[in-house]
Write an enzyme that holds these catalytic residues in place. Structure first.
Site, PDB file in Angstrom:
ATOM      1  N   ASP A  67      75.026  72.758  97.442  1.00 21.20           N
ATOM      2  CA  ASP A  67      73.753  72.415  98.077  1.00 21.20           C
ATOM      3  C   ASP A  67      73.848  71.135  98.904  1.00 21.20           C
ATOM      4  O   ASP A  67      74.856  70.421  98.849  1.00 21.20           O
ATOM      5  CB  ASP A  67      72.644  72.283  97.007  1.00 21.20           C
ATOM      6  N   ASN A 136      65.266  70.304  84.281  1.00 22.31           N
ATOM      7  CA  ASN A 136      64.337  71.448  84.294  1.00 22.31           C
ATOM      8  C   ASN A 136      65.062  72.791  84.334  1.00 22.31           C
ATOM      9  O   ASN A 136      64.442  73.819  84.570  1.00 22.31           O
ATOM     10  CB  ASN A 136      63.371  71.333  85.483  1.00 22.31           C
ATOM     11  N   HIS A 138      67.476  73.663  86.511  1.00 24.56           N
ATOM     12  CA  HIS A 138      67.950  74.145  87.812  1.00 24.56           C
ATOM     13  C   HIS A 138      69.465  74.124  87.912  1.00 24.56           C
ATOM     14  O   HIS A 138      70.140  73.340  87.246  1.00 24.56           O
ATOM     15  CB  HIS A 138      67.281  73.405  88.983  1.00 24.56           C
ATOM     16  N   GLU A 143      65.258  75.774  91.819  1.00 24.91           N
ATOM     17  CA  GLU A 143      64.266  75.222  90.896  1.00 24.91           C
ATOM     18  C   GLU A 143      63.616  76.358  90.086  1.00 24.91           C
ATOM     19  O   GLU A 143      63.714  77.527  90.467  1.00 24.91           O
ATOM     20  CB  GLU A 143      63.188  74.484  91.697  1.00 24.91           C
TER      21      GLU A 143
HETATM   22  C1  GLP Z   1      71.123  67.592  91.502  1.00 27.38           C
HETATM   23  C2  GLP Z   1      72.026  68.714  92.015  1.00 27.38           C
HETATM   24  C3  GLP Z   1      72.451  69.667  90.918  1.00 27.38           C
HETATM   25  C4  GLP Z   1      72.907  68.871  89.696  1.00 27.38           C
HETATM   26  C5  GLP Z   1      71.772  68.026  89.192  1.00 27.38           C
HETATM   27  C6  GLP Z   1      72.079  67.271  87.906  1.00 27.38           C
HETATM   28  O1  GLP Z   1      69.780  67.925  91.477  1.00 27.38           O
HETATM   29  N1  GLP Z   1      71.419  69.470  93.055  1.00 27.38           N
HETATM   30  O2  GLP Z   1      73.493  70.506  91.390  1.00 27.38           O
HETATM   31  O3  GLP Z   1      73.345  69.753  88.696  1.00 27.38           O
HETATM   32  O4  GLP Z   1      71.464  67.100  90.215  1.00 27.38           O
HETATM   33  O5  GLP Z   1      72.635  66.032  88.188  1.00 27.38           O
HETATM   34  P1  GLP Z   1      73.259  65.050  87.113  1.00 27.38           P
HETATM   35  O6  GLP Z   1      74.625  65.592  86.824  1.00 27.38           O
HETATM   36  O7  GLP Z   1      73.314  63.739  87.831  1.00 27.38           O
HETATM   37  O8  GLP Z   1      72.365  65.053  85.932  1.00 27.38           O
END
Ligand code: GLP
Length: 263
Positions: A67, A136, A138, A143
């Site tokens: 993404d 959440n 995702h 989402e």
């Molecule tokens: C972002 C990314 C996700 C990732 C998430 C969790 O929102 N788009 O791909 O999994 O963060 O991030 P973290 O590993 O910092 O908790």
């Protein structure tokens, strides 16, 4: 779904890194699916170290990131392209032209999403997809309420995600509210998926992913449909699972079988 519970974040990163190293040993021109967020950073450090020791090479591989923020060019310090350069690409022997991240600065996001899907298909599909998870549930920026068969498209970020990710943006930086993300269907097409999660903040999302119903309310639960999916977590992220002893037992049996077969 294989559930691997390990003692800490370092063990989680090591387990995940070994899966990528094994994939590249089997197929040097593997198509890698990569992720951002804080969780994969330790895994990337292990891949960089292994690359420097000559234990793995990325020179024939290519990569697709999950993404990108819509509205951020690749040279913006908060863009996921920038993150990937800093955290991985600039430190390994991958061909820079073979690293793909959705175009955050595109004038035509709809066309850019279709182009991304086409490129993944032209490369033969993703061999191994790394994933983190939002609090959440995702994956990528899919989402809650995302279509379980969705493809790469523009997604509006949930308020929970905006607040979780606010820590990366300084007060004078505008935080994007839109993204381009691979769809859940795109992720399910990968030949292997590896979801990493660490820390107590992820425990509810992991319980919903592994033991909850298959539901768009927890996008990561779609991995229950994936033919070859592993969830690698530490004890804290596992703390809301009910069947932890069973998962540990299964993993011991898996390791015994692999040792017997020399895998
Ligand atoms: C972002 C990314 C996700 C990732 C998430 C969790 O929102 N788009 O791909 O999994 O963060 O991030 P973290 O590993 O910092 O908790």
């Amino acid at each position: 779904m294989q559930v691997v519970i390990l003692k800490d974040t370092d063990a989680v990163a090591e387990y995940g890194a070994q899966l990528f190293i094994k994939q590249l040993a089997k197929k040097t021109d593997a198509v890698l699916g990569l992720a951002t967020g804080s969780t994969p950073v330790a895994l990337y450090q292990k891949l960089i170290a292994a690359n420097k020791r000559g234990e793995v090479s990325f020179k024939d591989s290519c990569s697709f990131n999950l993404d990108e923020y819509l509205g951020l060019a690749g040279d913006h310090p908060q863009s996921y392209r920038y993150f990937m350069q800093q955290q991985l690409f600039d430190h390994i022997d991958i061909d820079a032209a073979q690293t793909f991240v959705p175009a955050g600065d595109t004038d035509n996001p709809i066309a850019a999403c279709q182009d991304y899907e086409d490129m993944i298909r032209e490369k033969g599909g993703i061999d191994i997809q790394l994933l983190g998870i939002g609090t959440n549930g995702h994956i990528g920026f899919n989402e809650p309420s995302s279509g379980l068969m969705s493809r790469t498209r523009v997604k509006t970020l949930a308020p929970a995600t905006i607040s979780d990710n606010a820590r990366f943006f300084s007060a004078d930086e505008e935080q994007p509210h839109l993204s381009i993300t691979m769809g859940i269907g795109t992720i399910l097409d990968s030949r292997q998926s590896v979801l990493l999660a660490t820390g107590a903040a992820k425990a509810s999302a992991i319980a919903a992913t592994v033991e909850g119903p298959l539901t768009a309310a927890c996008p990561a639960s779609a991995l229950q449909m994936h033919p070859n999916s592993v969830v690698v977590i530490d004890e804290e992220a596992a703390s809301k699972l009910e069947n932890t002893e069973f998962y540990k037992h299964v993993e011991r049996e898996n390791q015994k079988l692999k040792a017997k077969l020399g895998l």
